[in-house]
Design an enzyme around this catalytic site. Sequence first.
Site, PDB file in Angstrom:
ATOM      1  N   LYS A   1       7.590  62.133 -53.051  1.00 28.58           N
ATOM      2  CA  LYS A   1       7.828  63.488 -53.587  1.00 28.58           C
ATOM      3  C   LYS A   1       7.888  64.518 -52.473  1.00 28.58           C
ATOM      4  CE  LYS A   1       5.100  62.428 -57.708  1.00 28.58           C
ATOM      5  NZ  LYS A   1       3.811  62.722 -58.348  1.00 28.58           N
TER       6      LYS A   1
ATOM      7  N   ARG B   1       0.947  40.538 -41.421  1.00 27.39           N
ATOM      8  CA  ARG B   1      -0.292  40.196 -40.731  1.00 27.39           C
ATOM      9  C   ARG B   1      -1.234  41.377 -40.571  1.00 27.39           C
ATOM     10  NH1 ARG B   1       3.186  36.782 -39.516  1.00 27.39           N
ATOM     11  NH2 ARG B   1       4.475  38.611 -39.271  1.00 27.39           N
ATOM     12  N   THR B   2      -0.737  42.495 -40.043  1.00 24.44           N
ATOM     13  CA  THR B   2      -1.648  43.591 -39.732  1.00 24.44           C
ATOM     14  C   THR B   2      -2.308  44.085 -41.005  1.00 24.44           C
ATOM     15  OG1 THR B   2      -0.235  44.164 -37.881  1.00 24.44           O
ATOM     16  CG2 THR B   2      -1.836  45.803 -38.540  1.00 24.44           C
TER      17      THR B   2
ATOM     18  N   HIS C   1       0.104  49.783 -30.359  1.00 19.16           N
ATOM     19  CA  HIS C   1      -0.423  48.915 -31.420  1.00 19.16           C
ATOM     20  C   HIS C   1      -1.765  48.346 -30.935  1.00 19.16           C
ATOM     21  CE1 HIS C   1      -0.669  46.331 -34.772  1.00 19.16           C
ATOM     22  NE2 HIS C   1       0.523  45.774 -34.760  1.00 19.16           N
TER      23      HIS C   1
ATOM     24  N   ARG D   1      -0.151  52.649 -40.544  1.00 19.19           N
ATOM     25  CA  ARG D   1       1.041  52.199 -39.810  1.00 19.19           C
ATOM     26  C   ARG D   1       2.182  53.118 -40.209  1.00 19.19           C
ATOM     27  NH1 ARG D   1       3.620  46.314 -39.055  1.00 19.19           N
ATOM     28  NH2 ARG D   1       1.967  46.319 -37.518  1.00 19.19           N
TER      29      ARG D   1
HETATM   30  C1  NCD Z   1       4.330  43.569 -34.537  1.00 22.52           C
HETATM   31  C2  NCD Z   1       4.515  45.035 -34.893  1.00 22.52           C
HETATM   32  O1  NCD Z   1       4.490  45.404 -36.062  1.00 22.52           O
HETATM   33  O2  NCD Z   1       4.674  45.793 -33.953  1.00 22.52           O
HETATM   34  N1  NCD Z   1       3.833  42.796 -35.567  1.00 22.52           N
HETATM   35  C3  NCD Z   1       2.489  42.767 -35.804  1.00 22.52           C
HETATM   36  O3  NCD Z   1       1.862  43.774 -36.001  1.00 22.52           O
HETATM   37  N2  NCD Z   1       1.883  41.587 -35.774  1.00 22.52           N
HETATM   38  C4  NCD Z   1       5.494  42.982 -33.861  1.00 22.52           C
HETATM   39  C5  NCD Z   1       6.853  43.125 -34.471  1.00 22.52           C
HETATM   40  O4  NCD Z   1       7.044  43.700 -35.538  1.00 22.52           O
HETATM   41  O5  NCD Z   1       7.777  42.627 -33.845  1.00 22.52           O
END
Ligand code: NCD
Length: 360
Positions: A84, A55-56, A133, A105
Amino acid sequence: MISEFPHLIDLNDYPVSWWNGLLDLGEKILQNPALYANSCKGKLMGTLFYEPSTRTQMSFQTAMLRLGGTIIGFDNPSTSSVAKGENLKDTTKIVSGYADVIVIRHPTAGAAKAAALTADCPVINAGDGGHLHPTQTLTDLLTLKVEKKRLSGLTIGVCGDLYNGRTVHSLCKALSCYPNNHFIMISTKELRMPSYIKDAISAGGGTYEETESLEAVMDKLDVLYMTRIQKERFASEEEYFAQKDTYILTPKKMQLANPDMIVMHPLPRVDEITVPVDDDPRALYFKQAKYGMYIRMALILTLLQSTRKTELLKGKEHMGIVCDNEKCITHAEPYLPKSFTGRDTLLVCEYCDHRLLLRH
Ligand code: NCD
């Protein structure tokens, strides 16, 4: 250290009025996305995903494409020079020379701030380990604004892995800045909310209580925010299996809830919400994921138009002192200045918010 660029590392780096402006824009885009189809024409976004994401990552990518911009990036560091041995500093420096905005991320707390220290463009934190987040929180706030018509006077139950769940950390910090919000933290003793988040809630003016029973509080809630047990952040499989399946939301438990309570979840779901709950009109998690795309459109647009500077490091280094959180980015990337706020016997790491008690 002040950066020339408007980064989004922690929502609390910005005033609530800025979040509200973003939410208003997100709602406008949601009502008429076509109006914004060329707003980022000629702009390029780099997505550096060192950790899995559906999703993100995709909502950021579609957000940029729907604004008329383009995208580059990796979602598997093993196919980039990271494999590397390239450090975060060099990767960020290079990609920020190609892109107008970076979305990162990373599995390590504080990595987004570390990246922002060297980037020559805005950096957006798309999740840094078990820490924060902020763009999931913007997603959650837009969902509440549209679906509950308010961000204040809410009783929010957060349930599951409150210790490792970065989404609930950011969400509770943010919602405590709106008046009269009360949090009911539902977890096992082992997976309780970290104290730095509880302190941030109190500092923001929010109130909270902690419980181990979901059933006992169902009828008090305006919102139930379920989370997955974060398997990848446990030291061993045994510890994970001891926690797994403690909280499972079922249609039977939903009968205990108010007719206007809503269920949210950042997703991915594992088994903490059974599939039949999806048919309950109060289950909003799929809709919530779609709101994420609109608010990310608003965020990209806002950051690309902003000339705001960001204060990344406010504190200072203390001779020989390093953060003792082994999951902090300062261990993985040793060149980083080990900067702390606080004084005397209590220092706070500026990357991961971990507290260090010093004995003199
Ligand atoms: C979450 C995350 O990556 O922290 N997912 C997201 O970004 N929608 C929640 C999760 O991984 O449980």
